[in-house]
Design an enzyme around this catalytic site. Structure first.
Site, PDB file in Angstrom:
ATOM      1  N   LYS A  72      53.669  50.004 147.011  1.00  0.00           N
ATOM      2  CA  LYS A  72      53.235  48.276 147.531  1.00  0.00           C
ATOM      3  C   LYS A  72      51.955  48.058 146.955  1.00  0.00           C
ATOM      4  O   LYS A  72      52.167  46.868 146.273  1.00  0.00           O
ATOM      5  CB  LYS A  72      54.145  48.084 149.173  1.00  0.00           C
ATOM      6  CG  LYS A  72      53.687  46.513 149.442  1.00  0.00           C
ATOM      7  CD  LYS A  72      53.672  46.768 150.653  1.00  0.00           C
ATOM      8  CE  LYS A  72      53.019  44.727 151.200  1.00  0.00           C
ATOM      9  NZ  LYS A  72      53.482  45.001 152.865  1.00  0.00           N
ATOM     10  N   GLU A 112      48.546  60.000 147.948  1.00  0.00           N
ATOM     11  CA  GLU A 112      49.249  61.048 147.614  1.00  0.00           C
ATOM     12  C   GLU A 112      50.325  60.648 146.678  1.00  0.00           C
ATOM     13  O   GLU A 112      50.818  61.941 145.877  1.00  0.00           O
ATOM     14  CB  GLU A 112      50.082  60.905 149.472  1.00  0.00           C
ATOM     15  CG  GLU A 112      49.556  61.642 150.903  1.00  0.00           C
ATOM     16  CD  GLU A 112      49.459  60.299 151.141  1.00  0.00           C
ATOM     17  OE1 GLU A 112      48.815  59.467 150.317  1.00  0.00           O
ATOM     18  OE2 GLU A 112      49.245  60.988 152.287  1.00  0.00           O
ATOM     19  N   GLY A 152      56.191  47.428 154.324  1.00  0.00           N
ATOM     20  CA  GLY A 152      57.055  48.864 153.846  1.00  0.00           C
ATOM     21  C   GLY A 152      57.915  50.043 154.813  1.00  0.00           C
ATOM     22  O   GLY A 152      58.704  50.500 153.923  1.00  0.00           O
ATOM     23  N   ARG A 153      58.086  49.633 156.050  1.00  0.00           N
ATOM     24  CA  ARG A 153      58.706  49.958 156.560  1.00  0.00           C
ATOM     25  C   ARG A 153      60.026  49.381 156.670  1.00  0.00           C
ATOM     26  O   ARG A 153      61.746  50.090 157.110  1.00  0.00           O
ATOM     27  CB  ARG A 153      58.596  50.889 157.616  1.00  0.00           C
ATOM     28  CG  ARG A 153      57.937  49.848 159.143  1.00  0.00           C
ATOM     29  CD  ARG A 153      57.499  49.789 160.084  1.00  0.00           C
ATOM     30  NE  ARG A 153      56.183  49.312 161.445  1.00  0.00           N
ATOM     31  CZ  ARG A 153      55.359  48.856 160.189  1.00  0.00           C
ATOM     32  NH1 ARG A 153      54.444  49.369 159.584  1.00  0.00           N
ATOM     33  NH2 ARG A 153      54.484  48.061 161.014  1.00  0.00           N
ATOM     34  N   GLU A 185      55.942  53.400 164.033  1.00  0.00           N
ATOM     35  CA  GLU A 185      54.736  52.471 163.129  1.00  0.00           C
ATOM     36  C   GLU A 185      54.569  51.084 163.703  1.00  0.00           C
ATOM     37  O   GLU A 185      53.876  50.727 163.397  1.00  0.00           O
ATOM     38  CB  GLU A 185      54.939  52.760 161.516  1.00  0.00           C
ATOM     39  CG  GLU A 185      53.769  52.120 161.283  1.00  0.00           C
ATOM     40  CD  GLU A 185      54.019  52.629 159.358  1.00  0.00           C
ATOM     41  OE1 GLU A 185      53.760  53.718 159.596  1.00  0.00           O
ATOM     42  OE2 GLU A 185      54.487  51.734 158.636  1.00  0.00           O
ATOM     43  N   HIS A 221      72.726  73.386 169.801  1.00  0.00           N
ATOM     44  CA  HIS A 221      71.819  74.738 169.493  1.00  0.00           C
ATOM     45  C   HIS A 221      69.705  74.886 169.530  1.00  0.00           C
ATOM     46  O   HIS A 221      69.884  76.090 169.486  1.00  0.00           O
ATOM     47  CB  HIS A 221      72.571  75.217 168.328  1.00  0.00           C
ATOM     48  CG  HIS A 221      73.679  75.293 169.012  1.00  0.00           C
ATOM     49  ND1 HIS A 221      75.034  76.167 169.599  1.00  0.00           N
ATOM     50  CD2 HIS A 221      75.096  74.412 168.434  1.00  0.00           C
ATOM     51  CE1 HIS A 221      75.607  75.936 169.623  1.00  0.00           C
ATOM     52  NE2 HIS A 221      76.149  74.848 168.876  1.00  0.00           N
ATOM     53  N   LYS A 277      44.039  57.175 156.075  1.00  0.00           N
ATOM     54  CA  LYS A 277      44.302  56.364 153.951  1.00  0.00           C
ATOM     55  C   LYS A 277      42.454  56.196 154.086  1.00  0.00           C
ATOM     56  O   LYS A 277      42.319  57.405 153.305  1.00  0.00           O
ATOM     57  CB  LYS A 277      44.601  54.992 153.981  1.00  0.00           C
ATOM     58  CG  LYS A 277      46.419  55.371 154.450  1.00  0.00           C
ATOM     59  CD  LYS A 277      47.002  53.917 153.366  1.00  0.00           C
ATOM     60  CE  LYS A 277      48.258  54.086 153.115  1.00  0.00           C
ATOM     61  NZ  LYS A 277      49.107  53.044 152.602  1.00  0.00           N
TER      62      LYS A 277
HETATM   63  O1  F6P Z   1      52.999  55.031 156.058  1.00  0.00           O
HETATM   64  C1  F6P Z   1      52.417  54.188 156.229  1.00  0.00           C
HETATM   65  C2  F6P Z   1      51.867  53.188 154.661  1.00  0.00           C
HETATM   66  O2  F6P Z   1      50.656  52.303 155.504  1.00  0.00           O
HETATM   67  C3  F6P Z   1      52.991  52.099 155.460  1.00  0.00           C
HETATM   68  O3  F6P Z   1      53.315  51.723 155.834  1.00  0.00           O
HETATM   69  C4  F6P Z   1      54.173  52.060 153.364  1.00  0.00           C
HETATM   70  O4  F6P Z   1      55.281  51.959 153.609  1.00  0.00           O
HETATM   71  C5  F6P Z   1      53.644  53.039 152.887  1.00  0.00           C
HETATM   72  O5  F6P Z   1      51.609  53.558 153.771  1.00  0.00           O
HETATM   73  C6  F6P Z   1      53.024  53.575 151.604  1.00  0.00           C
HETATM   74  O6  F6P Z   1      52.069  52.519 150.978  1.00  0.00           O
HETATM   75  P1  F6P Z   1      52.616  51.893 149.710  1.00  0.00           P
HETATM   76  O7  F6P Z   1      53.837  52.055 149.638  1.00  0.00           O
HETATM   77  O8  F6P Z   1      51.488  50.759 149.269  1.00  0.00           O
HETATM   78  O9  F6P Z   1      52.126  53.337 148.969  1.00  0.00           O
END
Ligand code: F6P
Length: 548
Positions: A206, A212, A267-268, A353, A384, A512
């Site tokens: 987003k 990462e 995002g979620r 979250e 199990h 972050k």
């Molecule tokens: O995992 C935390 C978060 O802030 C989420 O809310 C989001 O989906 C994710 O990082 C990734 O963020 P982005 O889509 O901006 O890379």
């Protein structure tokens, strides 16, 4: 905003919880043969049985009253109409607009977002069809065979979970691989399996700033250029999903290869947007639309059903009841469908979250537990592993058991065996095995009196472990859409009832920023920051071992 604990329903529930803690579910079933009928609900394709939750008629009434006293209906209206209820980021919360299949206009800042969504869906459809029918070709003129979807958190978990859930319906025309971890192992393992000439990378972020994802994307480009050599080939092999055109341009992705989303999509909650592009590529656009349709059905149910029959609201009320009143601070998600194996991980983000917060909308510290710890795995494997603790441990873990009537793959008696376990486990968790039953069983097995004395305490199962059973018709695209939307609205209601802002994630944002400071210490010889002695010691140890 008022403090929840002063509400009449909250106080009544506090009193009920003291009484119900003395009750046993088994007794509640014995004294009311209509309990299942009273405490189960159905919508097309879904049975929701909450009769094995530790509630009685009065509690149920008070829980519904709590929903009324916390203005759920007004908040629901605010969400669906695009009001900026994400107050800390000044944003609307409109994932429902992404699957608004009746296409009614919804406005944010005077813009009809339904029209924007429709335009983007058309773009997804056209692109998906070109890739799937081989019209979209790579730098050597070959059709795409593999999709590598790079993203993390909400830009990964939703699409991957749905892909896994529906892989039985893939026509095999494309493979999809997901890369979320910045640990190079994951990317390297995926790149090992694919050919640059027939691979399409979908970079989903987003913000297009998440370290990462950006590191994985850059490494993917480097790997790709080893084969393609010419940078102009990137346009045929890299597309992005993002709100940040400036960053996607800087990365080298042409605007026409960027699928957009909007700041009113969290995002979620974003798998319904272009973040779901890998789902559409893998299964076809029509299947993606079916996922949206399933969710839309639940949106309609959530908007229109009476509180007493409103499944996501009941899910939220039961969760609040278990965590804030009965004191159960963890919640297991146990799918008896291999296809749903990623659901616990997906809901960990969705629930924790969203509602892992400690202050009210007005910024006051809340005096109750907000979100329980969400965890779980497929039920059979869990049986199990950790079910011993669920049955006899001295913590009580309320659990959602999820199964389906029809298996995705019919194989002899497998599904009946699977479902036997599903039914048996919730029954045992509810009823337990008392001392009398244990003694009778051991006697029938011919144990001596002294052996029985030695064993009896160990074999008693107290039961009284609350569970909810959710039975889907079959795990197909619509069912997955329905199931996720049920949990999404549960999360929303839970946040409102608990009076927390479910839509931001400042704790994640903190993480972050923190890592990027330390990154310079690890990658540049002359940089060092001040830390506590533990952190400094750990960094020094690492650098010394790495000979930096
Ligand atoms: O995992 C935390 C978060 O802030 C989420 O809310 C989001 O989906 C994710 O990082 C990734 O963020 P982005 O889509 O901006 O890379």
């Amino acid at each position: 905003m008022n403090c929840r604990t002063t509400l009449p329903s909250w106080q009544a529930l506090s009193a009920s919880s003291e009484q119900l803690k003395e009750q046993h579910l088994k007794t509640l079933f014995e004294t009311d043969s209509g309990r299942f009928d009273k405490f189960s609900r159905q919508i097309p394709g879904v049975l929701f049985d909450f009769s094995k939750q530790l509630i009685d008629d009065n509690t149920f009434e008070q829980l519904v009253k709590l929903a009324k006293e916390t203005d759920i209906a007004a908040w629901r209206e605010k969400m669906f109409s695009g009001e900026k209820i994400n107050i800390t980021e000044d944003r609307a919360v409109l994932h429902v607009a992404l699957r608004n299949r009746e296409m009614s206009p919804i406005y944010v800042d005077g813009v009809n977002v339904t029209a924007q969504v429709e335009a983007e869906l058309e773009k997804i459809k056209a692109f998906t069809e070109r890739v799937r029918n081989g019209e979209w070709t790579g730098f050597t003129g070959q059709a795409v065979k593999d999709i590598v979807a790079i993203g993390v958190g909400g830009s990964n978990l939703g699409p991957q979970m749905v892909t896994e859930a529906l892989s039985a319906y893939s026509d095999g025309s494309l493979n999809v691989h997901y890369v979320s971890n910045v640990d190079g192992v994951q990317l390297a393992q995926v790149l090992d399996k694919v050919n640059a000439e027939t691979t399409l990378f979908v970079i989903s972020s987003k913000t297009f700033t998440t370290s990462e994802t950006m590191n994985n994307a850059q490494s993917a480009v480097s790997w790709f250029l080893q084969s393609a050599e010419n940078e102009s080939a990137i346009a045929k092999h890299f597309v992005a999903v993002s709100t940040n055109l400036e960053k996607t341009r800087a990365f080298g992705i042409a605007d026409e290869n960027v699928f957009t989303m909007w700041d009113w999509v969290g995002g979620r909650f974003s798998l319904w947007s272009a973040i779901g592009l890998p789902i559409a590529l893998y299964l076809g656009y029509d299947a993606f639309v079916e996922v949206l349709e399933g969710a839309f059905e639940v949106d309609t149910h959530f908007k229109t059903a009476e509180f007493e029959d409103n499944i996501p609201l009941l899910m939220a009320l039961l969760s609040v009841w278990n965590s804030s009143f009965l004191g159960h601070t963890s919640q297991a998600i146990l799918p008896y469908d291999q296809a749903l194996h990623m659901l616990p991980a997906y809901l960990q983000q969705g629930e924790m979250e969203s509602n892992g917060k400690h202050v009210t909308f007005a910024g006051q510290t809340v005096p109750y537990t907000t979100v329980p710890i969400i965890w779980g795995m497929t039920g059979i494997n869990g049986q199990h592993a950790f079910y011993q603790c669920l049955h006899q441990g001295n913590v009580i873990v309320p659990a959602d058991f999820i199964a389906s009537v029809e298996p995705q793959i019919e194989l002899g008696q497998h599904h009946d065996v699977l479902l036997s376990n599903f039914f048996a486990q919730t029954e045992a968790l509810m009823a337990g095995v008392n001392e009398e039953q244990v003694r009778a069983d051991l006697t029938a097995k011919g144990k001596s009196a002294s052996e029985i004395e030695q064993l009896v305490a160990h074999k008693i199962h107290q039961g009284n472990r609350p569970t909810t059973s959710i039975i889907l018709d079959k795990v197909d695209a619509k069912a997955v859409g329905r199931l996720i939307a049920l949990y999404e609205h549960k999360i929303f209601c839970q946040g409102i009832i608990l009076n927390v802002c479910s839509f931001d994630q400042w704790g994640v944002e903190l993480g972050k920023g923190l890592a990027s400071n330390i990154e310079s210490e690890l990658t540049q010889a002359d940089v060092s920051h001040e830390h506590d002695s533990s952190t400094s010691g750990l960094i020094a140890y690492y650098k010394q071992k790495r000979n930096k």
